[in-house]
Design an enzyme around this catalytic site. Structure first.
Site, mmCIF file in Angstrom:
data_model
loop_
_atom_site.group_PDB
_atom_site.id
_atom_site.type_symbol
_atom_site.label_atom_id
_atom_site.label_comp_id
_atom_site.label_asym_id
_atom_site.label_seq_id
_atom_site.Cartn_x
_atom_site.Cartn_y
_atom_site.Cartn_z
ATOM 1 N N GLY A 18 3.759 -1.919 -3.977
ATOM 2 C CA GLY A 18 4.084 -0.698 -4.716
ATOM 3 C C GLY A 18 4.675 0.410 -3.857
ATOM 4 C CG ASN A 19 3.981 0.622 0.494
ATOM 5 O OD1 ASN A 19 4.113 -0.533 0.084
ATOM 6 N ND2 ASN A 19 3.936 0.918 1.771
ATOM 7 C CE LYS A 135 -1.741 -6.068 -11.109
ATOM 8 N NZ LYS A 135 -1.718 -6.386 -9.674
ATOM 9 C CE LYS A 214 3.802 -7.304 -4.463
ATOM 10 N NZ LYS A 214 2.421 -6.995 -4.150
ATOM 11 C CE LYS A 276 -1.622 -5.625 -1.168
ATOM 12 N NZ LYS A 276 -0.780 -5.851 -2.355
#
Lengths: 313, 313
Positions: A18-19, A135, A214, A276
């Site tokens: 996202g960053n 989520k 994702k 992740k």
């Protein structure tokens, strides 16, 4: 521009967090998102000389904003969540593609084929996540406001956020196309926001009100296409034990066996690092050579082996 | 699935009009749009046996809805128009691709490569349209409501609608990629809503608050890729003289010279048939073999030479 070397370039899959688009404290204007994307774009443009590249990306804030906007407006038909995910693939795909196009032109690379694909991802309608939305998407609220919201929320480090169902990705529908494009040395942007979630019923695809993680979708794609290195770019320099504590220490390389032990000791937060780590593990345990989790500023360095946490079998 | 015939299949470019997605009297739910798309999808699936295919599409109601939604909502950053166009490319690209995927599977065609691409289109910042917004988007209002709207409107047959700037397409940024994909027998969905409008300044692309006419963008793409037949699918059976009058008569074939004479006599309405006629003329006058304007129900028949109005040099 076509290279005629006999040995094809290795394939990288880069999952942008996202960053890459919106940084802490930003409201996420189009201008901010395009400016932030220059950081990965310049590095990816340089990497494209030595690697074939697939880029995936998140969409949490963007899809949350579209949900909020359509809830504000009574005069327009509301779209189900999978259509909103599709809309964010258009938006973010364009932003990444045009920023990368510019970075390539700045380097004098004018003939690199580059496409952003709409991608949908099959999930299992029996997925246990349908029993438990998990989520977080959209903006964060304080506790008082959160109590008034007409949908389920969870507490995250940023505040209270809406939660939606997040099933596991089973297969990327466009995997053959993506593989064929990579073989032709296209840079491919795809699987935005984890892909548009669908269930396959015989000869039809039905959209599902859910958002796929994702990083897990990227891991699945990395396996299905057969990439050489899977890079997860985020806002910390890698995987840390005791993250945020005085005893915090970042890991340089780690085996599947070691990381499994750290997971059992609850070293990684469920809403942030854990998915992740699981995505990196999934790729390596499925036969992938290497995965790395790195800060987005260190994307290129991590590919060159000089930054990030590297997962080995 | 790969054909090994020596003669490659001819290339069709099919531009789908608004009624492919939303029909008269419908509010445009996701379910309606997906259902309506079955009509072209089944025909395109059959045509894919004999033709290589590029599909483009409009986005007028969809982009208008996104504008309305973001204007309703004060808590979310508003996106410029070109980002909304990008969002509709994601939405409609997904809808077309998944519907066509199903139609192909129903015919037992399981290995046809199929992609939806994000596309951006360069326009000229000196384009005279910037002086005069002319493209209607979004819903239609009655006169009373229209007078209260904070943006320019024009009267259309459906009522008063917002107008935005609509510059001419100069070049499709992804033309090389689209051509390469067509050569590999991919079905390509692209240039949604006429493409995301950008101006090129040296090594950067800047988005523009505008909407490109999808038929003109499609004609430009048809020229740039070099297609054999350019089909514009709409909600009437072809080009008529005295449309809507007792003397109405549809044309089967027409030369550039004849159609130019009819344009001078104001046979075609500026907001509806005229841009389609101009797009067909542009393709044929630029060296394209044939263009056809047809009802979406007659898409396949028009390709086979049995319906629609055919433009010849």
């Amino acid at each position: 521009m076509k290279k005629t070397s006999n040995r094809p370039k290795p394939v990288l899959l880069i999952a942008l967090g996202g960053n890459a688009l919106i940084r802490k404290g930003q409201t996420g204007t189009a201008g901010q998102q395009l400016e932030n994307l220059k950081v990965p774009a310049k590095q990816i443009a340089r990497l494209s000389r030595d690697y074939r590249i697939i880029i995936t990306h998140g969409n949490g804030p963007q899809v949350g904003n579209l949900m909020l906007q359509q809830e504000c407006c009574d005069t327009v038909e509301r779209m189900p969540l999978e259509i909103l995910v599709a809309q964010t693939q258009g938006q973010i795909g364009y932003m990444i593609e045009s920023t990368l196009d510019e970075a390539l032109m700045e380097m004098g690379i004018n003939a690199q084929p580059l496409v952003s694909l709409i991608s949908y991802v099959v999930i299992d309608e029996q997925d246990p996540s349908f029993q438990k939305p998990s989520k977080p998407i959209g903006p964060a609220f304080d506790r008082e406001k959160a109590l008034t919201l007409p949908y389920p929320v969870i507490e995250t480090p940023k505040g209270f956020r809406r939660v939606v169902v997040s099933p596991k990705p089973v297969t990327i529908v466009e995997k053959r196309e993506i593989k064929a494009l990579i073989e032709k040395d296209f840079i491919v942007i795809c699987c935005g926001g984890g892909g548009i979630p669908v269930v396959r019923k015989g000869r039809t695809f039905d959209g599902v009100d859910a958002v796929i993680d994702k990083d897990l979708a990227s891991a699945r794609l990395a396996e299905e296409v057969g990439v050489d290195l899977f890079v997860i770019a985020t806002d910390v320099q890698g995987v840390a034990l005791d993250f945020g504590k005085p005893t915090e220490r970042f890991l340089q390389t780690i085996s599947l066996e070691e990381i499994s032990r750290h997971i059992l000791k609850d070293h990684f937060s469920a809403g942030a690092m854990l998915p992740k780590v699981e995505a990196a593990m999934q790729f390596v345990s499925g036969g992938g050579a290497q995965a790395v989790i790195t800060h987005i500023e260190d994307l290129e360095a991590s590919v060159r082996g000089k930054a990030g946490t590297r997962f080995l079998h």
